[in-house]
Design an enzyme around this catalytic site. Structure first.
Site, PDB file in Angstrom:
ATOM      1  N   GLU A 138      47.949  37.411  44.101  1.00 22.17           N
ATOM      2  CA  GLU A 138      47.542  38.836  44.400  1.00 22.17           C
ATOM      3  C   GLU A 138      48.415  39.533  45.104  1.00 22.17           C
ATOM      4  OE1 GLU A 138      43.847  39.813  44.605  1.00 22.17           O
ATOM      5  OE2 GLU A 138      42.523  38.626  43.436  1.00 22.17           O
TER       6      GLU A 138
ATOM      7  N   GLU B 197      40.194  30.182  37.967  1.00 17.14           N
ATOM      8  CA  GLU B 197      39.005  30.655  38.589  1.00 17.14           C
ATOM      9  C   GLU B 197      38.735  31.554  37.174  1.00 17.14           C
ATOM     10  OE1 GLU B 197      39.536  33.999  41.734  1.00 17.14           O
ATOM     11  OE2 GLU B 197      41.729  32.591  42.657  1.00 17.14           O
TER      12      GLU B 197
HETATM   13  C1  XIL Z   1      35.400  36.024  45.430  1.00 21.24           C
HETATM   14  C2  XIL Z   1      34.288  34.692  45.882  1.00 21.24           C
HETATM   15  O1  XIL Z   1      34.238  34.392  44.887  1.00 21.24           O
HETATM   16  C3  XIL Z   1      33.224  35.829  46.633  1.00 21.24           C
HETATM   17  O2  XIL Z   1      32.500  35.171  47.648  1.00 21.24           O
HETATM   18  C4  XIL Z   1      33.963  36.711  48.030  1.00 21.24           C
HETATM   19  O3  XIL Z   1      33.085  37.581  48.104  1.00 21.24           O
HETATM   20  C5  XIL Z   1      34.594  37.887  47.199  1.00 21.24           C
HETATM   21  O4  XIL Z   1      36.226  36.934  46.796  1.00 21.24           O
HETATM   22  N1  XIL Z   1      39.673  36.759  43.259  1.00 21.24           N
HETATM   23  C6  XIL Z   1      40.182  35.618  44.261  1.00 21.24           C
HETATM   24  C7  XIL Z   1      39.400  35.438  45.289  1.00 21.24           C
HETATM   25  O5  XIL Z   1      41.240  34.819  44.206  1.00 21.24           O
HETATM   26  O6  XIL Z   1      39.180  34.866  46.006  1.00 21.24           O
HETATM   27  C8  XIL Z   1      37.249  36.225  44.562  1.00 21.24           C
HETATM   28  O7  XIL Z   1      36.587  35.353  45.613  1.00 21.24           O
HETATM   29  C9  XIL Z   1      37.731  36.977  43.316  1.00 21.24           C
HETATM   30  C10 XIL Z   1      38.954  37.365  42.951  1.00 21.24           C
END
Ligand code: XIL
Length: 377
Positions: free
Chosen positions: A161, A266
């Site tokens: 990001e 994701e």
């Molecule tokens: C999220 C996790 O799923 C949660 O448990 C945590 O509290 C916050 O982060 N983008 C990403 C991930 O790259 O690392 C994030 O994961 C979700 C958004």
């Protein structure tokens, strides 16, 4: 053999036959087999899932996935909570789980502006570190973490990001301390620490043309510098009307043209009413809980299960179509029960974004996804 013996054996044979066929018919198809000709199939694992190896979440992962990603335990704030302290135990456990089950292990993530303590960027007096001091800290972090799992973690989300939705780099503390080449430096240090590891840039909303073009430039910049980059991860926190199929295809094609892979890193698909018109996945974005934003606290109606299934099918069809470029699809979690979307961007909603429900059962969306593997054959 006498007729009498036959009558004794027959029921046993029937029972055994039924046990085999019934159990395989009861069980849903195995995702990693269904997509074996297309891409790896994975899930993000929380520490709870890893610790509970005999649990129902782990059973789903072991049946369906050939790759796993650390949901949280490798993030800076967890693995490196203060500048002179590393905490490896949960990450070690995650890596051991993957190794034990012969899975492709993905490290998430080395460099991010979130889930990194601001103290990482300052000296003992609280003053922002200068470029050289911060580069030294970055190198220490990357060589320590990547070095520890060298030969075990197949690929790293090196930088997460870094881009704004409009395209330019965020003016994060990384940029403020090191400068814009913090991205290149991170890739350089990661490659030094494990020359065989695959290295990825990861972000959300890469389907949006301005951000897609910026990611393409970022990859080109790394390539021009002679640095290793193997792929671009599009997070895939998707909704019912974004990304458009056209934008998703345009992203995949643009990354493919650079000679690197696309990873869907994701994936989850949000069917709840959006809290606003924001379409990204910034973890700091927050909205208040209102009843109309949490319409299915007692279960998703069949009609909405179908809507979700159709949307999953639409997205997976595109990934299958471009499977020469798309190397992996990782879902962000295992079941709806523990998805991060129950608490983001609104705390306390009942969310339905994954392929398995709160009772660990495959949803209609699961079947719809399976069908995309064979459609058109
Ligand atoms: C999220 C996790 O799923 C949660 O448990 C945590 O509290 C916050 O982060 N983008 C990403 C991930 O790259 O690392 C994030 O994961 C979700 C958004």
């Amino acid at each position: 053999m006498s007729a009498q013996r036959h009558t004794h054996i027959l029921p046993a044979i029937i029972i055994a036959f039924c046990a085999i066929t019934c159990s395989s018919e009861d069980k849903e198809p195995v995702l990693k087999e269904v997509f074996s000709q297309h891409f790896l199939i994975g899930a993000a694992l929380s520490d709870d899932v890893v610790k509970n190896e005999q649990g129902q979440d782990a059973a789903i992962v072991l049946r369906h996935c050939n790759t796993i990603t650390a949901e949280n335990v490798m993030k800076w704030v967890r693995i490196h909570p203060s500048w002179d302290t590393y905490v490896f135990e949960p990450a070690d456990r995650f890596v051991a789980f993957g190794q034990q089950h012969n899975m492709v292990i993905i490290g998430h993530t080395l460099v991010w502006h979130d889930q990194t303590d601001n103290a990482a960027f300052v000296d003992a007096q609280g003053k922002l570190l200068n470029r050289d001091a911060m580069l030294a800290r970055l190198k220490d972090h990357i060589s320590t973490v990547v070095g520890r799992y060298k030969g075990k973690v197949k690929g790293w989300d090196v930088v997460n990001e870094a881009l704004t939705d409009e395209g330019p780099l965020r003016t994060s503390l990384w940029v403020q301390t090191i400068g814009e080449d913090f991205v290149a430096k991170a890739f350089e240090y990661a490659h030094e620490a494990d020359p065989d590891a695959e290295l990825y840039y990861n972000d959300f909303s890469l389907d949006k043309p301005a951000k897609r073009d910026a990611a393409v430039q970022l990859v080109k910049d790394l390539q021009t510098r002679g640095l290793r980059i193997d792929g671009v991860g599009i997070q895939g926190h998707w909704g019912m009307d974004y990304p458009t199929t056209e934008n998703l295809e345009a992203f995949i094609t643009a990354v493919g043209a650079l000679g690197v892979k696309v990873l869907v890193t994701e994936m989850d698909v949000d069917i709840l009413p959006p809290a606003w018109d924001y379409q990204g996945a910034d973890i700091n974005a927050r909205a208040e809980l209102r009843d109309e934003l949490n319409p299915y606290p007692g279960g998703l109606p069949d009609s909405m299960q179908t809507v979700l299934a159709n949307r999953y099918a639409e997205l997976f069809s595109i990934l299958v179509k471009h499977s020469a470029i798309v190397d992996r699809v990782t879902l962000w979690g295992v079941t709806d029960r523990t998805s991060w979307l129950n608490d983001w961007p609104i705390i306390g909603r009942t969310s339905y974004p994954l392929l398995f429900d709160r009772e660990y059962k495959a949803k209609p969306a699961f079947r719809a996804v399976v069908n995309t593997a064979t459609a058109g054959r």
